[in-house]
Scaffold this motif. Structure first.
Motif, PDB file in Angstrom:
ATOM      1  N   ARG A 324       0.831  -1.202   0.000  1.00  0.00           N
ATOM      2  CA  ARG A 324       0.000   0.000   0.000  1.00  0.00           C
ATOM      3  C   ARG A 324       0.869   1.256   0.000  1.00  0.00           C
ATOM      4  O   ARG A 324       0.641   2.187  -0.759  1.00  0.00           O
ATOM      5  CB  ARG A 324      -0.934  -0.006   1.227  1.00  0.00           C
ATOM      6  N   GLN A 327       2.400   1.788  -3.395  1.00  0.00           N
ATOM      7  CA  GLN A 327       1.454   2.219  -4.424  1.00  0.00           C
ATOM      8  C   GLN A 327       0.956   3.640  -4.192  1.00  0.00           C
ATOM      9  O   GLN A 327       0.907   4.443  -5.112  1.00  0.00           O
ATOM     10  CB  GLN A 327       0.279   1.248  -4.487  1.00  0.00           C
ATOM     11  N   GLU A 328       0.620   3.919  -2.932  1.00  0.00           N
ATOM     12  CA  GLU A 328       0.049   5.240  -2.644  1.00  0.00           C
ATOM     13  C   GLU A 328       1.135   6.305  -2.530  1.00  0.00           C
ATOM     14  O   GLU A 328       0.844   7.489  -2.546  1.00  0.00           O
ATOM     15  CB  GLU A 328      -0.725   5.215  -1.314  1.00  0.00           C
ATOM     16  N   LYS A 329       2.370   5.845  -2.309  1.00  0.00           N
ATOM     17  CA  LYS A 329       3.480   6.760  -2.046  1.00  0.00           C
ATOM     18  C   LYS A 329       3.188   7.652  -0.838  1.00  0.00           C
ATOM     19  O   LYS A 329       3.532   8.841  -0.813  1.00  0.00           O
ATOM     20  CB  LYS A 329       3.796   7.619  -3.280  1.00  0.00           C
ATOM     21  N   GLU A 330       2.512   7.091   0.106  1.00  0.00           N
ATOM     22  CA  GLU A 330       2.329   7.788   1.377  1.00  0.00           C
ATOM     23  C   GLU A 330       2.240   6.761   2.503  1.00  0.00           C
ATOM     24  O   GLU A 330       1.850   5.616   2.289  1.00  0.00           O
ATOM     25  CB  GLU A 330       1.097   8.694   1.355  1.00  0.00           C
ATOM     26  N   THR A 332       1.195   5.983   6.658  1.00  0.00           N
ATOM     27  CA  THR A 332       0.442   6.422   7.828  1.00  0.00           C
ATOM     28  C   THR A 332       1.079   5.766   9.053  1.00  0.00           C
ATOM     29  O   THR A 332       1.251   4.549   9.082  1.00  0.00           O
ATOM     30  CB  THR A 332      -1.029   5.978   7.721  1.00  0.00           C
ATOM     31  N   PRO A 339      -2.069  10.550   6.460  1.00  0.00           N
ATOM     32  CA  PRO A 339      -1.077  10.000   5.533  1.00  0.00           C
ATOM     33  C   PRO A 339       0.025  11.032   5.250  1.00  0.00           C
ATOM     34  O   PRO A 339      -0.268  12.219   5.078  1.00  0.00           O
ATOM     35  CB  PRO A 339      -1.883   9.720   4.263  1.00  0.00           C
ATOM     36  N   PRO A 341       3.088  12.010   2.713  1.00  0.00           N
ATOM     37  CA  PRO A 341       3.649  11.660   1.398  1.00  0.00           C
ATOM     38  C   PRO A 341       5.125  11.286   1.542  1.00  0.00           C
ATOM     39  O   PRO A 341       5.857  11.936   2.281  1.00  0.00           O
ATOM     40  CB  PRO A 341       3.516  12.959   0.586  1.00  0.00           C
TER      41      PRO A 341
END
Ligand SMILES: Nc1ncnc2c1ncn2[C@@H]1O[C@H](COP(=O)(O)OP(=O)(O)OP(=O)(O)O)[C@@H](O)[C@H]1O
Ligand SMILES: [Mg+2]
Length: 524
Positions: A324, A327-330, A332, A339, A341
């Motif tokens: 995750r 893919q999201e480049k962030e 949490t 989140p 970055p």
């Protein structure tokens, strides 16, 4: 009355008391499991027995004597027989009380939370490592504890209350169990790990990678080429082939070389510690969480490179979380909801066949494809024997400097042994071998066979046996004689012509050795 004779037996089987009552439930005789009659109970009325007589059927209900214990009643003509597990329950309750008393002590000795839990894994009591009551986790359910209760076996695994700690859960009876973890030890580990991380940086460059063989040149060229890109790179190679070396070189050859390089070994730390190290956490995410929380490696490596060493060892649910982030480049933080970055390049290494692990369901295929954008396969040392002489010289120089020696070279025969050896530990093993040899050197200038570790020498086959050198046509007898001479000569040289030792190594008597030496013209 025949029934009365059976009572002590019944009591001992059920681990409690056995009683016979009349139709109104009035106790006539009661025995404990040791066969002793308990006269005090005579005349008391047991309602469950009366009910059983009225309804003329056997019943199971609560014991009259010990709360929590069970009884079974059975009408027999005008009487009712009942038996219970009161003694067993009493014993268990005593054990539980003793355990509750011992919990704070266990917490201190183990240096971590000590808990008592019920059949569902719910905490009934919990103590901190300093022996004080821990309210935070009281009544919370531990899945691992529940599993221990279901399996009737101790379960060892990650602690739920402290990431990085190990916990043991032990079922004691059917209804409760106990557990503890090693939180303090894990805390020290974390501290140590954070210290180590501070000193992490990429030392090596491509110029430090020795490799003249065709295959190695190809890998190095490819490494240099892909270093400039942005893609994720999966470095595959057996143990000791130089995966870490490549990862560092790639970082240093990339545009990110002035930004951080942070490595984490996914096989060396418990899953919970990896998770908090990768993603960071917010204040109060778990006991032992730092005030103000802490950033994870993804944040620390911002604009730099993160090296996930031994990625094959990562747990499946952590793999999902990692995917995750990629893919999201962030990212949490654990316990957080904001989140952050991240711009991080990921390099990963493995010495296991990930494709096979994907097929076996041990590695997520989506993560595999995400990581395997570029694959660098470092061949094992045995497949690039021509690198060995270069590596040997490289390590001779390195250990000369480290050990204050002046070794200039290696003798032909010693090199032959090294070229032929299979190197299961690859370059690291070769490096250790040269370190050993240089330690053995006294004032010689060259490493000779005698300086090499004995276990490597033992693997050596004389060249003719391998048919490496062109062998002149000869009869079997001639070949055998030649080989025999070579082996004897080599052994004698190794032991400085001490005949007794040589004979021992060769497994022949000294007289036989002497005879063969004369026969082959091998006198000193
Ligand atoms: N081609 C090479 N040239 C010079 N030194 C090398 C080379 N390959 C490996 N080494 C040295 O060998 C040792 C092992 O290398 P490295 O730690 O990179 O291997 P690895 O593949 O990460 O091993 P492991 O699988 O055990 O983690 C290091 O000291 C490294 O410097
Ligand atoms: Mg490594």
């Amino acid at each position: 009355m025949k029934i009365c004779e059976a009572l002590p037996l019944l009591a001992s089987i059920t681990g409690g008391y056995a009683t016979v009552t009349d139709g109104e439930g009035r106790r006539i005789k009661t025995f404990d499991s040791s066969g002793r009659e308990l006269e005090d109970y005579a005349g008391t009325v047991y309602e469950l027995a009366a009910q059983s007589h009225r309804e003329n059927r056997s019943l199971i209900g609560e014991s009259q004597i010990v709360k929590g214990a069970q009884a079974w009643v059975l009408p027999v003509g005008p009487f009712v027989v009942s038996c219970s597990n009161v003694e067993k329950v009493k014993r268990e309750q005593g054990l539980k009380r003793a355990l509750e008393k011992a919990l704070p002590l266990i917490a201190r000795v183990a240096g971590g939370e000590a808990v008592l839990f019920d059949r569902e894994g719910k905490r009934l009591a919990s103590y901190n490592p300093d022996g004080t009551v821990n309210k935070e986790f009281l009544h919370k359910v531990s899945e691992a504890a529940k599993r221990a209760m279901e399996l009737h076996e101790p379960v060892i695994g990650d602690s739920m209350s402290y990431p990085g700690a190990m916990a043991v859960r032990i079922p004691i009876t059917r209804d409760y169990g106990m557990g503890f973890n090693n939180e303090l030890a894990a805390k020290n580990n974390t501290k140590l790990y954070e210290e180590v991380k501070k000193f992490q940086y990429a030392r090596y460059n491509f110029s430090d990678i020795i490799g003249e063989s065709e295959v190695m040149r190809r890998v190095i060229d490819m490494g240099r080429h892909v270093a400039r890109g942005m893609s994720t790179i999966l470095i595959y190679g057996e143990t000791g082939t130089g995966k870490e070396l490549f990862a560092q070189a790639i970082h240093n050859a990339s545009e990110r070389s002035h930004k951080p390089f942070v490595a984490i070994n996914c096989g060396a730390l418990p899953a919970s510690l990896i998770e908090s190290n990768l993603f960071g956490y917010v204040e109060g995410a778990f006991t032992g969480a730092k005030r103000g929380g802490a950033p994870g490696i993804f944040e620390q490596a911002q604009e730099g490179t993160i090296f996930l060493d031994e990625i094959s060892e990562m747990e499946l649910n952590l793999q999902a979380k990692l995917l995750r982030v990629l893919q999201e480049k962030e990212v949490t933080r654990i316990g957080g909801d904001k989140p952050i970055p991240v711009n991080v390049r990921v390099l990963a290494s493995t010495n296991k066949d990930l494709e096979k692990m994907v097929r076996e369901g041990k590695f997520r295929s989506d993560l595999y494809f995400r990581l395997n954008v570029v694959e660098l396969k470092i061949p094992p040392l045995r497949e690039r024997a021509s690198d060995i002489p270069h590596l040997v010289m490289h390590f001779i120089r390195k250990y000369n400097a480290l050990l204050g020696k002046y070794v200039t070279d290696i003798e032909e025969e010693a090199l032959e042994i090294l070229v032929q050896y299979r190197w299961p530990g690859n370059v690291r093993e070769l490096q250790n071998c040269i370190e050993h040899a240089i330690n053995m050197v006294k004032d010689e200038q060259k490493i000779s066979a005698g300086h090499l570790p004995p276990y490597i020498r033992r693997h050596f086959r004389v060249p003719a046996e391998r048919g490496r050198a062109p062998v002149p046509r000869e009869t079997l007898a001639e070949t055998l004689a030649r080989l025999e001479k070579e082996v004897i000569e080599k052994t004698l040289r190794e032991v400085q012509f001490k005949k007794k030792e040589a004979a021992e190594i060769l497994g022949i008597s000294t007289t036989t050795l002497w005879r063969k030496m004369v026969q082959h013209g091998l006198q000193e």
